[in-house]
Design an enzyme around this catalytic site. Structure first.
Site, PDB file in Angstrom:
ATOM      1  N   ASP A 158       0.827  -1.208   0.000  1.00 21.08           N
ATOM      2  CA  ASP A 158       0.000   0.000   0.000  1.00 21.08           C
ATOM      3  C   ASP A 158       0.858   1.254   0.000  1.00 21.08           C
ATOM      4  O   ASP A 158       0.740   2.127   0.877  1.00 21.08           O
ATOM      5  CB  ASP A 158      -0.971   0.002   1.183  1.00 21.08           C
ATOM      6  N   HIS A 182      -3.510  -2.297  -2.656  1.00 20.79           N
ATOM      7  CA  HIS A 182      -3.594  -1.094  -3.488  1.00 20.79           C
ATOM      8  C   HIS A 182      -2.564  -1.088  -4.609  1.00 20.79           C
ATOM      9  O   HIS A 182      -2.580  -0.165  -5.435  1.00 20.79           O
ATOM     10  CB  HIS A 182      -3.437   0.165  -2.629  1.00 20.79           C
ATOM     11  N   ASP A 198      -7.903   4.981 -22.897  1.00 27.17           N
ATOM     12  CA  ASP A 198      -6.620   5.567 -23.303  1.00 27.17           C
ATOM     13  C   ASP A 198      -6.174   6.671 -22.351  1.00 27.17           C
ATOM     14  O   ASP A 198      -5.183   7.350 -22.600  1.00 27.17           O
ATOM     15  CB  ASP A 198      -6.709   6.117 -24.728  1.00 27.17           C
ATOM     16  N   HIS A 244     -17.993  16.392 -25.745  1.00 32.78           N
ATOM     17  CA  HIS A 244     -17.289  15.425 -24.913  1.00 32.78           C
ATOM     18  C   HIS A 244     -17.445  15.821 -23.448  1.00 32.78           C
ATOM     19  O   HIS A 244     -17.646  16.995 -23.119  1.00 32.78           O
ATOM     20  CB  HIS A 244     -15.795  15.362 -25.258  1.00 32.78           C
TER      21      HIS A 244
END
Length: 743
Positions: free
Chosen positions: A208, A241, A673, A717
């Protein structure tokens, strides 16, 4: 003379009696004061932990839902198929990083104007020390050096075993540190107080390293640098994590993209490849086991030592092959699923997120029936037909190839020569290779348990329903494991503790947590543990934030309590509609008021946080003289300004606010992306998917209106800033001015 002396003695005794009574009163008052402060501290701690673990439950459930979609749904249009293809693209991250690994950093030029730290390989101790100093001064490492360092770290990690074995005979003490969670101040303070890593001062960092804090990438660079400089004295364990799916929700993905806007995508893909090669545990003198989360009654150190750890890309995505495919039998049988729905004789268990009596909405995905798929849908992916794994794999590849070719033609690209269908034997060999690259479910469960589990006071082992992953293990499970492998102590991290550490299970389990002020300044200390040849743990506590030293205990608790109550009010506000419905159930006479005990019961039934609501009531509710609450006015005060519940857009935004972490995670998955924006159509698909997950009945028109309102700059967008801005605006009043101007 005698009479005067006796009188003086009498007054002395009276004064002494009064002094004793006064001292007893002061002592009683002080003890009561300290007890009340401790009660407030524990309540505050419960609030923080309940909210944190509720978020982890949402994370696990969300990715369970994605996995179920991949296995059981057939796309009904090319847009929905595209949506599913993004899931396949996500699984290919590691392959992409393999291609970019060799040439990624070499093609990046470092300008002469760059004033940050410079690295050359092989690294020297001065390089790692200079890196610590540069990050302390808030300088940023160039992307070229980041990628180069990650590449070298990957080369080293690949050579390490799953369980590192180290000894105290080569040094005076070994220092073990717990969670850091992106808090660079704590790491620098540890090095300042305990000394920089060296051959005489080895370290083990127990997972973590990233998420939540703002300096996760800097911590990784420092840890990897010292690991390369001192490969035999500096050791890293993987935490829950160190997982790209978890990073989507808890901030690390966002941090990297903000700091490295041009090369952030390449860094994230390389990091995903590096994380899966981190060792799973460390063994000191064959007596002290160090791992991140814990163990279960099925934990097998021999199996953990020999499994292919790099195949566990994410503990949240159980993409496995059947245990029967594995040639060698596993030493212990696989446990029964900890959470399962009703099953038929030949059916898979129905996941928790599917309603038992209703099917999901027909859009965006259609649940496949038990019958064989129609022959006309040659491009669809049958889910429950009589196909075996090899045939299913072949059809998936064929479906994706056809769809990509059609998209190329629609975009105006020249048509590519159609690939010849591979021979059946070749396809089978390819499918076998793909299956071999996946872990068995038993292996996956072993890794999940050691990364996600927590100890409990009672004997036994049960599902960790609080976190949503791993298990709770009792003292008997610990004792069984220690005896089986001749161990004397288990050191783990994974849980924030007020003092930075905590012993349990007859002092045979030690939790160590190194991120001080984790929830709020003053909320907790950090700690690390030092092990000498006698393996007796020596705990060192600290506070990295100097301002906490100037606060009294009461000031510190009040400050942390205020922060916890603020977070709790935010969660209450996010569930305003559900709370209103629940309050009405208790208001049978429709008076607009309910008793305070009914208020506590209603709040718990909606939030399921397990908090002592009656104890928290004075901080959350201003009661009347007859101990009743006007719940509508309380909800209005909670929202700071009246929120119009009749307006569909407002209620939609309330839903957005309540589920903002889940939606942001979905946003970052759809934004494969990492460009930082998705199209309006992708947003609509996202919301349809999420509404089916949450069983929210909302029309397509409402979703379209919502998408247009969030697109503040009207460019077609939705970027991540617009997405998050909608969450902030939900707190603002929609009653002032024209409601059409409200988002």
């Amino acid at each position: 003379m005698g009479s005067s002396s006796s009188t003086q003695h009498h007054f002395a005794f009276q004064n002494a009696e009064k002094a004793f009574k006064a001292a007893a009163l002061i002592q009683r008052w002080y003890r009561r004061h300290v007890a009340r402060l401790e009660m407030r501290r524990r309540c505050t701690w419960s609030i923080f932990q309940s909210i944190e673990y509720a978020g982890q439950q949402d994370q696990v459930k969300l990715h369970d839902f994605f996995s179920y979609l991949m296995d059981h749904f057939t796309p009904s249009s090319h847009n929905e198929r595209d949506f599913l293809n993004r899931m396949f693209i996500e699984e290919s991250f590691s392959q992409d990083s393999e291609m970019e690994r060799d040439s990624g950093y070499e093609s990046i030029e470092v300008p002469d104007s760059y004033t940050g730290p410079r690295l050359s390989f092989p690294l020297l101790p001065d390089h790692a020390t200079a890196l610590v100093e540069a990050f302390r001064l808030k300088r940023q490492l160039h992307a070229c050096y980041v990628l180069n360092l990650l590449y070298e770290a990957k080369k080293h990690l690949v050579q390490l075993p799953n369980i590192n074995r180290i000894s105290t005979c080569y040094s005076e003490e070994i220092t073990v540190c717990g969670d850091l969670h992106g808090q660079l101040d704590d790491l620098i303070f540890i090095f300042y107080k305990n000394g920089l890593p060296s051959p005489k001062r080895p370290y083990v960092f127990n997972g973590d390293f990233v998420d939540r804090g703002k300096d996760s990438i800097e911590i990784l660079m420092i840890l990897f640098a010292f690991m390369l400089v001192y490969p035999k004295e500096f050791h890293l364990n993987r935490g829950n994590h160190e997982d790209h799916m978890v990073n989507l929700r808890y901030g690390f993905t966002k941090e990297v993209m903000n700091k490295y806007k041009i090369h952030g995508k390449k860094i994230l893909r390389t990091l995903q490849d590096v994380f899966r090669w981190l060792p799973l545990a460390t063994l000191v003198d064959e007596k002290v086991l160090i791992l991140h989360g814990g163990v279960s009654d099925m934990t097998d150190l021999k199996l953990l030592d020999k499994l292919d750890r790099h195949k566990i890309v994410s503990t949240l995505r159980c993409k496995t092959r059947k245990d029967s495919d594995k040639q060698a039998p596993e030493p212990e049988p696989e446990p029964e699923p900890k959470q399962a729905g009703p099953t038929g004789p030949a059916e898979k268990p129905v996941p928790w997120f599917l309603p038992q009596s209703r099917s999901l909405p027909s859009s965006p995905f259609r649940l496949s029936s038990d019958r064989a798929p129609k022959a006309s849908r040659s491009c669809s992916i049958p889910c429950s037909g009589p196909l075996d794994r090899k045939e299913l794999s072949r059809r998936v590849r064929r479906s994706v190839d056809l769809e990509l070719e059609r998209c190329r033609q629609q975009a105006g690209f020249p048509a590519t020569r159609e690939k010849q269908e591979p021979p059946l034997a070749e396809a089978e060999a390819e499918a076998d290779a793909e299956a071999e690259a996946e872990p068995t479910r038993g292996e996956w469960r072993q890794v999940v348990d050691i990364l996600w589990s927590d100890p409990m006071a009672q004997d036994g082992c049960k599902a960790n329903t609080v976190r949503g992953g791993g298990c709770y293990f009792g003292p008997d499970v610990t004792e069984q494991l220690l005896q089986k492998y001749s161990l004397q102590l288990l050191i783990r991290s994974h849980e924030c503790k007020p003092e930075g550490y905590e012993f349990c299970h007859n002092r045979k389990v030690l939790t160590i947590f190194s991120a001080s002020n984790y929830y709020e300044v003053g909320s907790n200390r950090g700690a690390y543990v030092k092990l000498g040849p006698a393996l007796i743990p020596h705990i060192v506590q600290y506070q990295a934030n100097k301002s906490t030293h100037t606060l009294t205990m009461r000031q510190r608790i009040s400050r942390v309590e205020e922060s916890a109550l603020r977070a709790l009010r935010e969660k209450l506000f996010a569930h305003s509609s559900s709370l209103l419905s629940e309050f009405k159930k208790y208001d049978t006479n429709k008076t607009g008021s309910i008793s305070l005990s009914d208020w506590a019961a209603a709040v718990e039934s909606v939030l399921h946080l397990g908090l002592p609501w009656r104890m928290l009531r004075p901080q959350l509710v201003s009661s009347s003289a007859d101990n009743t609450l006007e719940y509508r006015s309380w909800l209005e005060d909670l929202a700071e300004e009246q929120l119009s519940h009749e307006n569909i857009q407002s209620s939609l935004l309330e839903t957005l606010y309540r589920n903002r972490s889940n939606l942001e995670t979905i946003f970052r998955i759809i934004d494969s992306d990492h460009s930082g924006f998705i199209s309006l159509d992708e947003f609509r698909q996202t919301w349809k998917l999420f509404s089916s997950h949450m069983n929210i009945d909302i029309t397509d028109d409402c979703i379209c209106d919502l998408a247009r309102s969030i697109d503040f700059n009207k460019d077609g967008h939705i970027d991540i800033n617009e997405f998050l801005e909608a969450f902030r605006l939900v707190k603002q009043s929609c009653s002032e001015g024209d409601t059409s101007d409200c988002p």
